[in-house]
Design an enzyme around this catalytic site. Structure first.
Site, PDB file in Angstrom:
ATOM      1  N   TYR A  14       6.583  37.382 -17.590  1.00 31.07           N
ATOM      2  CA  TYR A  14       7.457  37.184 -16.433  1.00 31.07           C
ATOM      3  C   TYR A  14       8.193  38.453 -16.009  1.00 31.07           C
ATOM      4  CZ  TYR A  14       6.271  32.334 -16.285  1.00 31.07           C
ATOM      5  OH  TYR A  14       5.560  31.165 -16.157  1.00 31.07           O
ATOM      6  N   GLU A  15       8.418  39.369 -16.907  1.00 29.81           N
ATOM      7  CA  GLU A  15       9.046  40.636 -16.518  1.00 29.81           C
ATOM      8  C   GLU A  15       8.016  41.571 -15.905  1.00 29.81           C
ATOM      9  OE1 GLU A  15      12.173  41.342 -16.381  1.00 29.81           O
ATOM     10  OE2 GLU A  15      12.975  39.681 -17.550  1.00 29.81           O
TER      11      GLU A  15
END
Length: 144
Positions: A14-15
């Site tokens: 997700y980053e």
């Protein structure tokens, strides 16, 4: 406790990995796997090895913070989900959250229901944040 592989993979997914500094949706300078701080500025570039080092250092900070804030027993998946959550929203937000209050009261199910409520940045609902919260919620609820 330490973040397990599922938690680390969730953070990385997700980053994302960005080797050149950029401003996130609310204008915070960010690099690597979501690393922020006074050391990140316009024009900064790093290697993937440096990004991994920054992630490891950041994980220690958030692992220590979650360990201090949570007063009830956690399994590895619950701990890792909370580290991912706080990595994204910050330890101060975790510390003042209904999620933490319910968790520390022993209401694990109630705490898990709070993850999707954190789907906003800059007062905007972001589909990517909702997806992340749902993934963290699923990890939190997954038995070890």
């Amino acid at each position: 406790m330490q973040t397990n592989a599922k938690g680390i993979n969730l953070i990385k997914q997700y980053e994302g990995l960005r080797l050149k500094a950029y401003q996130d949706v609310v204008g915070v300078w960010t690099i690597g796997y979501g690393h922020t701080g006074s050391d990140v500025h316009a024009g900064l570039t790093i290697t993937s090895a440096q990004a991994t080092q920054l992630l490891q250092k950041d994980l220690q900070y958030f692992e220590n913070g979650v360990s201090k804030l949570v007063t009830v027993p956690l399994n590895s998946n619950q701990f890792s989900a909370l580290v991912s959550f706080s990595y994204n929203v910050g330890l101060n937000n975790l510390g003042s959250s209904t999620l933490l209050r319910l968790l520390n009261q022993g209401n694990y199910a109630g705490a898990a229901q709070q993850f999707p409520r954190w789907d906003r940045a800059g007062n905007q609902v972001l589909p990517g944040l909702l997806a992340r919260r749902q993934a963290e919620q699923a990890l939190f609820l997954q038995p070890v």
